[in-house]
Write an enzyme that holds these catalytic residues in place. Structure first.
Site, PDB file in Angstrom:
ATOM      1  N   LEU A  71      -4.526   0.723   1.733  1.00  0.00           N
ATOM      2  CA  LEU A  71      -3.197   1.001   1.039  1.00  0.00           C
ATOM      3  C   LEU A  71      -2.980  -0.433   0.172  1.00  0.00           C
ATOM      4  O   LEU A  71      -2.096  -0.482  -0.543  1.00  0.00           O
ATOM      5  CB  LEU A  71      -1.982   1.279   1.788  1.00  0.00           C
ATOM      6  CG  LEU A  71      -2.209   2.858   2.309  1.00  0.00           C
ATOM      7  CD1 LEU A  71      -1.171   2.837   3.281  1.00  0.00           C
ATOM      8  CD2 LEU A  71      -1.739   3.732   1.004  1.00  0.00           C
ATOM      9  N   ARG A 130      -3.956  -5.138   0.856  1.00  0.00           N
ATOM     10  CA  ARG A 130      -4.111  -6.301   1.806  1.00  0.00           C
ATOM     11  C   ARG A 130      -3.039  -7.487   1.622  1.00  0.00           C
ATOM     12  O   ARG A 130      -2.758  -7.631   0.751  1.00  0.00           O
ATOM     13  CB  ARG A 130      -5.598  -6.633   1.830  1.00  0.00           C
ATOM     14  CG  ARG A 130      -6.214  -6.730   0.379  1.00  0.00           C
ATOM     15  CD  ARG A 130      -7.693  -7.089   0.590  1.00  0.00           C
ATOM     16  NE  ARG A 130      -8.490  -6.183   0.905  1.00  0.00           N
ATOM     17  CZ  ARG A 130      -9.512  -6.193   1.730  1.00  0.00           C
ATOM     18  NH1 ARG A 130     -10.118  -7.343   2.174  1.00  0.00           N
ATOM     19  NH2 ARG A 130     -10.415  -5.298   2.097  1.00  0.00           N
ATOM     20  N   GLY A 131      -3.120  -8.157   2.589  1.00  0.00           N
ATOM     21  CA  GLY A 131      -2.388  -9.520   2.278  1.00  0.00           C
ATOM     22  C   GLY A 131      -2.694 -10.323   3.656  1.00  0.00           C
ATOM     23  O   GLY A 131      -2.818  -9.921   4.881  1.00  0.00           O
ATOM     24  N   VAL A 169      -4.075  -2.928   5.166  1.00  0.00           N
ATOM     25  CA  VAL A 169      -3.370  -1.634   5.769  1.00  0.00           C
ATOM     26  C   VAL A 169      -4.109  -0.570   5.334  1.00  0.00           C
ATOM     27  O   VAL A 169      -4.589  -0.409   4.085  1.00  0.00           O
ATOM     28  CB  VAL A 169      -1.966  -1.686   4.831  1.00  0.00           C
ATOM     29  CG1 VAL A 169      -1.003  -0.659   5.600  1.00  0.00           C
ATOM     30  CG2 VAL A 169      -1.324  -3.239   5.483  1.00  0.00           C
ATOM     31  N   LYS A 201      -1.853  -1.006  10.285  1.00  0.00           N
ATOM     32  CA  LYS A 201      -2.208  -2.236   9.762  1.00  0.00           C
ATOM     33  C   LYS A 201      -3.021  -3.070  10.689  1.00  0.00           C
ATOM     34  O   LYS A 201      -3.120  -3.176  11.882  1.00  0.00           O
ATOM     35  CB  LYS A 201      -0.780  -3.054   9.917  1.00  0.00           C
ATOM     36  CG  LYS A 201      -1.002  -4.551   9.294  1.00  0.00           C
ATOM     37  CD  LYS A 201       0.422  -4.825   9.090  1.00  0.00           C
ATOM     38  CE  LYS A 201       0.141  -6.285   8.267  1.00  0.00           C
ATOM     39  NZ  LYS A 201       1.570  -6.300   7.401  1.00  0.00           N
ATOM     40  N   ASP A 210       9.167 -13.967   5.945  1.00  0.00           N
ATOM     41  CA  ASP A 210       8.427 -13.519   4.704  1.00  0.00           C
ATOM     42  C   ASP A 210       9.179 -12.569   4.006  1.00  0.00           C
ATOM     43  O   ASP A 210       8.538 -11.529   3.754  1.00  0.00           O
ATOM     44  CB  ASP A 210       6.780 -13.182   5.200  1.00  0.00           C
ATOM     45  CG  ASP A 210       5.857 -13.370   4.004  1.00  0.00           C
ATOM     46  OD1 ASP A 210       6.253 -13.886   2.863  1.00  0.00           O
ATOM     47  OD2 ASP A 210       4.818 -12.920   4.052  1.00  0.00           O
TER      48      ASP A 210
END
Ligand code: NAG
Ligand code: NAG
Ligand code: NAG
Ligand code: NAG
Length: 814
Positions: A520, A522-523, A528, A542, A647
């Site tokens: 779904l 990424r970061g 995810v 996640k 964040d």
């Protein structure tokens, strides 16, 4: 001989069951005047609602003890929603509910005494008793008018369509597995506000809404005296004091109940059809230690990370099976000047209420002296900062919280051996307490009486045993065992039920995400994936990259996050921690993240005619701003501890099918880095363009970093563009885009009318927006991004500021 008698009585009762006139009528929907239900019918002599979701009859509450009750037919533990005689259970033999010829329904015990009645005391023309689909037991007259209904006499549970008003309250049961009236109530107070109160044998104390905030700050009002509230079929609860509750799984088709639980929390439950168990879809208290009365006199509620009770130094438990009885001192305080005294410090502990007196601006030493000189002073709370000294004659509602800016000090004789400062250790998880209050019953009928009855019946039925009887006996066995099962499993696994949060096996998640194929996004250090759980819940899984915590630590952190439940926060369903795999399982939201909607296909330049589908309308934008602010405010102020998000950005604001925003990824700041206890972080976390200046300045990190980031998001919601990608006007290239943008607005804002907003608002809205709201949003945004963090508002006041313009749109429409 005694054994023989018991066995005989057992067989005889089976005979009784089999010959009982109502044995065959397992699904009765109505009871006519002149008929009755008997306790011996056990699981069969019931009244059921037409759709069979509720049953009404005798419910076993202990050995040979029964209550006339209504319960959910299909739930795993046959959850009781109403009881007629919770404090006076009746005998397991010869008790009956009769719908008398005079139109009154009465419950009689073994000896014929009336234990309960539908007190229409005088005769009525009621002729039918019916259990309706909603779980309401009603008495109707031939014209169909309802003369009496169980909905008017709630016990601890409110069902959809049932109202609560000035005459009704929900009162908890006494403890786990108990049905007796307990000490916690949900009720309309004299000032028209719905409250939770602990009303115990020694003290009574209101704990919700929090006394630390005014009624209005809690979003309530005194001004509507109609005092009425109702739960609807969608899972929303509306009250005349403006308390609005929404189930996290809002929608039709789910069975729900609002229950005043024995642990002092008010919870909205939704039934999971597949397993027949309940999940919490809302709860009033997120920090269990905020409930009053839990740990009794002198007891202290600590959170480590489960909530537990603890006795302070020099004290011991009064009753090892019941924390609400508290702790008693092992020393005596003589009330004379000769006794030397000392104080032991309880860090971050406060005892709520019961102040003898208080003074501001007092030094700790003076406070100690004051308490020493007051004979009745048992100890005091001392708040740093304003230096407030609260001396107390009774120590109740003790709790330890890192958020409490002060300590409690306990008065002891100086020769009593203790350390100067106490470390409180929870002695026992309250959630897992040994099930002490098993109702052992009630039995009017002693053995001699019972065996006499037995022989009497035996005489009547002698010789009637045949092949068919054996069949009935088998059936009887079955019924008895079924009933016994239900009795024991009531409230079983309460902990598990009170949060859906659980641990997953890696293999399980692997299967449910189809071997981690559907990515779904990424970061940072996580990817995810989409997954579908066994119960068809679609989830986001996640996978965390760098594993820095051991399993125990990870478990503790994650279960703290998992307990957080608010409609504007993404719900975490569980986690997995195996070998070096660390995964988190979240609810998946239909509309994805805010950035996709806000920054989608925006053609820069004058794209005013470029209103495409997918562009967020104003109503949604305002709703997202307010909801996200509420979510953050909840994290900062109401939750277990200060949870700083660190964040906040559009990518972390997810939208459900209604565009209700939910903040994602909270609590991870602590999880993904070491060191930095509480509010101090050693490593930079966050995203360029949203980070507060203090990150770069090496200052301690507080919740105000989230306020800053939220301010940027707020501007982006209004402007519809990522601020960091703004093109700075010529001649000012050296400035960062945000600073330049702010300077530009501040120049324009000088003009007194609100026309400046027209130059800032997202052109894709084509002028369709509410000016007052947009102006307010920009004003708040500007205050949020103040360099000086003390000038930034708290998230609570941001919510308030936004709420003040909530109704404007409606008013304009009129
Ligand atoms: C029932 O009614 C009688 C007479 O009206 C009254 O004295 C009694 O207290 C009532 N009982 C209950 C349980 O309301
Ligand atoms: C008071 O609350 C009731 C129920 O929520 C509502 O119908 C009524 O309009 C309210 N009255 C005022 C004056 O707000
Ligand atoms: C519960 O208490 C009983 C009696 O005090 C004890 O025998 C039993 O082991 C306890 N059970 C648990 C799970 O602590
Ligand atoms: C048992 O019941 C009999 C008759 O009802 C009564 O006389 C006797 O006192 C009771 N015994 C006990 C121990 O309650």
């Amino acid at each position: 001989m005694a054994i023989r008698a018991t066995q005989l009585s057992f067989f005889v009762s089976i005979l009784l069951i089999s010959f009982h006139p109502y044995f065959a009528s397992t699904t009765r929907n109505a009871l006519q005047r002149g008929s009755s239900m008997s306790v011996e019918g056990g699981g069969s002599d019931l009244l059921t609602s037409p759709d069979n979701s509720f049953s009404c009859g005798f419910y076993p509450v202990g050995t040979n003890a029964y209550c006339f009750s209504i319960w959910f037919t299909d739930t795993k533990d046959k959850t009781v929603v109403w009881m007629a005689n919770r404090d006076h259970p009746v005998n397991g033999q010869r008790s009956r509910v009769s719908f008398r010829r005079d139109g009154v329904m009465v419950l009689t015990d073994l000896d014929g005494s009336i234990v309960w009645s539908t007190n229409a005391s005088s005769a009525t023309d009621a002729d039918t008793a019916q259990l309706l689909n909603g779980g309401n037991l009603v008495l109707k007259n031939p014209k169909g008018e309802i003369l009496w209904q169980s909905f008017d006499y709630p016990t601890d549970t409110l069902l959809p369509a049932q109202t609560i008003d000035r005459h009704k309250k929900l009162i908890s049961s006494k403890g786990k597995g108990s049905y007796y009236t307990g000490y916690y109530s949900f009720y309309f107070d004299n000032d028209n506000v719905l409250r939770l109160i602990y009303d115990g044998p020694e003290i009574s104390s209101i704990y919700w809404p929090s006394r630390d905030r005014s009624v209005f700050e809690s979003g309530r009002t005194y001004y509507n005296s109609s005092r009425i509230a109702v739960l609807d079929d969608l899972g929303s609860f509306f009250s005349s004091d403006l308390l609005n509750i929404y189930a996290s799984d809002k929608g039709f088709g789910v069975k729900r109940r609002l229950t005043m639980d024995y642990d002092g929390n008010l919870r909205l439950y939704s039934l999971k059809k597949s397993s027949g168990s309940w999940v919490v879809s809302w709860e009033a208290i997120s920090r269990p230690c905020d409930v009053h009365g839990l740990c009794g006199r002198n007891g202290i509620c600590v959170f480590t990370p489960k909530h537990m009770c603890s006795c302070p130094p020099g004290h011991e438990r009064v009753d090892p099976t019941d924390w609400s009885r508290g702790c008693r001192p092992k020393f005596t305080l003589a009330c004379d000047q000769t006794q030397q005294l000392k104080f032991v410090e309880l860090p971050h502990v406060d005892f709520y209420g019961n102040d003898l007196n208080y003074k501001r601006g007092m030094s700790l030493e003076d406070c100690k002296k004051w308490c020493s000189n007051e004979c009745s002073c048992r100890g005091f709370s001392y708040k740093w900062g304003e230096a407030v000294c609260y001396i107390k004659d009774t120590l109740f509602n003790g709790y330890q919280s890192i958020n409490f800016p002060g300590n409690a000090y306990l008065k002891l004789p100086s020769d009593y051996e203790t350390s100067e400062s106490a470390v409180l250790e929870g002695s026992e998880a309250m959630c897992n307490t040994n099930e002490t209050e098993i109702i052992t019953g009630y039995s009017h009928m002693n053995r001699s009486h019972r065996s006499r009855t037995t022989w009497l019946y035996l005489g009547c039925f002698a010789g009637a045993i045949g092949f068919i009887e054996i069949l009935f006996i088998a059936l009887g066995w079955w019924f008895l065992f079924r009933r016994r099962d239900t009795g024991n499993s009531v409230e079983d696994g309460y902990c598990a039920i009170s949060s859906q949060f659980r641990k997953f096996a890696y293999s399980e998640l692997k299967k449910e995400t189809k071997n981690f194929t559907e990515e779904l996004g990424r970061g940072g250090s996580a990817i995810v994936y989409k997954g579908v759980l066994e119960d068809d819940r679609v989830v986001a899984v996640k996978k965390l990259g760098d594993v820095i915590h051991g399993e125990g630590e990870f478990w503790a952190e994650v279960s703290t996050i998992g307990r957080i439940n608010h409609m504007n926060l993404v719900r975490m369903w569980g986690f997995c921690s195996e070998k070096n795999h660390r995964l988190l399982v979240y609810e998946l939201l239909e509309h994805g993240s805010l950035d996709k909607h806000l920054f989608s296909k925006f053609s820069s330049g004058n794209g005013s005619s470029n209103v495409e589908v997918g562009v967020l309308g104003w109503k949604e934008r305002y709703k997202i701003a307010l909801g996200a602010a509420k979510g953050l405010a909840y994290l900062h102020h109401e939750c277990l501890e200060w949870v700083i998000h660190c964040d906040v950005k559009p990518e972390n604001i997810l939208l459900d099918s209604d565009f209700e925003p939910k903040i994602a990824d909270f609590g991870l700041a602590k999880l993904t880095q070491r060191g930095g206890s509480g509010s101090e972080f050693t490593h930079i976390r966050g995203t360029k363009g949203y980070m507060a200046p203090e990150w770069a300045m090496n200052l301690p990190i507080t919740a105000k970093v989230d306020v800053y980031s939220f301010g940027i998001v707020l501007m982006e919601i209004v402007k519809g563009i990522r601020l960091s990608s703004l093109v700075v006007e010529q001649g000012e290239e050296e400035e960062v885009p945000v600073a330049w943008f702010v300077k530009m607005i501040k120049k324009k804002i000088v003009s007194k009318d609100d026309s400046w907003i027209d130059h800032i608002i997202d052109p894709r809205l084509d002028g369709r927006f509410v000016k007052k709201q947009a102006v307010r949003m920009m004003e708040i945004a500007l205050s949020c991004i103040e360099e000086e963090r003390s000038k930034r508002p708290s998230m609570d006041s941001v919510v308030q500021g936004l709420q003040e313009v909530e109704e404007i749109e409606k008013n304009n429409a009129k």
